[in-house]
Design an enzyme around this catalytic site. Structure first.
Site, PDB file in Angstrom:
ATOM      1  N   TYR A 297       0.694  -1.239   0.107  1.00  0.00           N
ATOM      2  CA  TYR A 297      -0.126  -0.135  -0.283  1.00  0.00           C
ATOM      3  C   TYR A 297       0.820   1.271  -0.051  1.00  0.00           C
ATOM      4  O   TYR A 297       1.673   1.220   0.887  1.00  0.00           O
ATOM      5  CB  TYR A 297      -0.843   0.047   1.155  1.00  0.00           C
ATOM      6  CG  TYR A 297      -2.010   0.851   0.970  1.00  0.00           C
ATOM      7  CD1 TYR A 297      -3.393   0.528   0.732  1.00  0.00           C
ATOM      8  CD2 TYR A 297      -2.070   2.265   1.466  1.00  0.00           C
ATOM      9  CE1 TYR A 297      -4.365   1.361   0.591  1.00  0.00           C
ATOM     10  CE2 TYR A 297      -3.170   2.998   1.521  1.00  0.00           C
ATOM     11  CZ  TYR A 297      -4.208   2.485   0.964  1.00  0.00           C
ATOM     12  OH  TYR A 297      -5.434   3.469   0.973  1.00  0.00           O
ATOM     13  N   TYR A 341      -5.644   5.367  -7.005  1.00  0.00           N
ATOM     14  CA  TYR A 341      -5.982   5.196  -5.587  1.00  0.00           C
ATOM     15  C   TYR A 341      -7.395   4.953  -5.586  1.00  0.00           C
ATOM     16  O   TYR A 341      -8.271   5.412  -5.648  1.00  0.00           O
ATOM     17  CB  TYR A 341      -5.887   6.797  -5.107  1.00  0.00           C
ATOM     18  CG  TYR A 341      -6.093   6.738  -3.624  1.00  0.00           C
ATOM     19  CD1 TYR A 341      -5.323   5.854  -2.570  1.00  0.00           C
ATOM     20  CD2 TYR A 341      -7.246   7.359  -3.317  1.00  0.00           C
ATOM     21  CE1 TYR A 341      -5.515   6.162  -1.250  1.00  0.00           C
ATOM     22  CE2 TYR A 341      -7.618   7.300  -1.626  1.00  0.00           C
ATOM     23  CZ  TYR A 341      -6.660   6.996  -0.760  1.00  0.00           C
ATOM     24  OH  TYR A 341      -7.359   6.700   0.489  1.00  0.00           O
TER      25      TYR A 341
END
Length: 388
Positions: A297, A341
């Site tokens: 991430y 994102y």
């Protein structure tokens, strides 16, 4: 006190379908429509129909409820529905909850989804503007008056301490940004397709909150992503090779807050990631050296370095050199820095593509992929593997 033993979930469920909308800065349609498009695409990819679905999982932050998405997508009765908290930390946990449901026989086909207009609508990067009274808001209240108003400012505090603690400069973070954009440049689905960057580009980008520059911060994206999870047995009869869930875990550390855990003993690591790492390694029986691809991430570059260290790929303070040396194929879709994102859900899809052998940046022989979720918050992770 967290578990000190392997759990029994590993190998009992698999991801069998992935689907997404295009990734843009202005989708021109509602978040519900984005969710439905992604769900239908994932079901088509899995060779399943709406009538096969009996479970759904999403994020607490999603504006499209499970029953509303089910109705709009033509899905009928549901025997399982669930939501996971803590923003991006929920990504891998949606798959964990789906796997738990199918392993327990509560559902047989579960769709995990996330959809938002995070650029044209509510922009998370704008920081705290309105918040209902809550215990979580009270914790933020200690930091807002000091000017810590945005996610970048919250991460900058820990990033600055990391650099100081290990005698590094902000250029250490540039290694992560360059790798992500290099992969995105070869990915037609990525927003930054055809646009690689250099370390010099990173160093020349403007400050957002020192020591974070613009190219240390992920994008803001409109789009949707969905995944289909079913039993390992049923997965073998579907069109694509299954991505077997070898291990799944959630983790929160001591003195955990949401992005502002400044009262811990130290700020140079991510204890919540360590909780996840221990359980993933225990359950999968694997170690860092066994992992072929890392999908970590990357909402902010410093936390990628800290994750590599918490998961044991390298020693504390050595992650920038590890990335520069190509110690692990990393974020081969371009990550949230380069592709989109989507709160980490697009990273899980990339892990599935690697195991299928269909990634645009395919790692030869990829059979074991580590995927992580949002950091700085209670988080989650997966080890996905090829069948057999």
């Amino acid at each position: 006190m967290t578990l000190h033993r392997a759990d029994t979930l590993g190998g009992r469920a698999a991801v069998v379908g992935i689907g997404a909308t295009e990734f843009s800065k202005d989708s021109g349609r509602s978040e519900l429509k984005l969710a439905v498009e992604a769900v239908r695409a994932a079901l088509d990819d899995a060779g399943l129909g709406p009538g096969d679905v009996d479970g759904m999982v999403t994020f607490t932050m999603d504006t499209s409820p499970e029953i509303t998405v089910a109705q709009a997508a033509g899905i009928g009765e549901l025997s399982f529905f669930s939501r996971v908290h803590y923003g991006g930390g929920a990504a891998c946990a949606t798959v964990q909850q789906a796997a738990l449901a199918v392993a327990a026989g509560i559902a047989e086909v579960v769709v995990c989804y996330r959809a938002f207009n995070e650029r044209s609508g509510r922009r998370f990067g704008a920081g705290v503007q309105r918040r209902e009274p809550s215990a979580e808001g009270a914790a933020l209240g200690w930091n807002l008056p000091a000017g810590l108003l945005t996610p970048a400012s919250w991460v900058a505090m820990a990033a600055q301490r990391y650099l100081y603690g290990y005698g590094l400069t902000p250029e250490a973070f540039g290694q992560v940004a360059v790798v992500g954009r290099r992969h995105a440049a070869r990915n037609p689905a990525a927003y930054f397709y055809g646009k690689p960057i250099t370390l010099a580009d990173h160093a020349a980008s403007r400050w957002i909150v020192e020591p974070l520059r613009l190219l240390d911060c992920c994008q803001e994206t409109d789009g949707g992503q969905a995944l289909v999870v079913t039993t390992a047995e049923r997965a073998r009869d579907l069109p694509h090779p299954p991505a077997v869930i070898r291990a799944a875990a959630q983790g929160a550390g001591r003195a955990q807050e949401q992005m502002t855990s400044y009262y811990r003993d130290g700020l140079t690591g991510l204890p919540e990631s360590a909780v996840v790492a221990r359980q993933l390694w225990r359950t999968s029986g694997l170690r860092p050296a066994d992992i072929d691809v890392g999908i970590l991430y990357d909402h902010f570059t410093p936390f990628v370095l800290m994750q590599l260290e918490e998961f044991g790929f390298c020693a504390p303070g050595e992650a920038a050199d590890f990335v520069a040396a190509g110690g692990l194929p990393l974020n081969t879709h371009g990550g949230q820095l380069g592709e989109a994102y989507l709160h980490g859900m697009n990273g899980i899809a990339e892990a599935v593509r690697q195991l299928r052998g269909t990634s645009v940046n395919q790692v030869p022989g990829a059979a074991r992929v580590l995927v992580t979720a949002g950091t700085g918050v209670p988080t989650s992770g997966l080890v996905l593997g090829a069948d057999g």
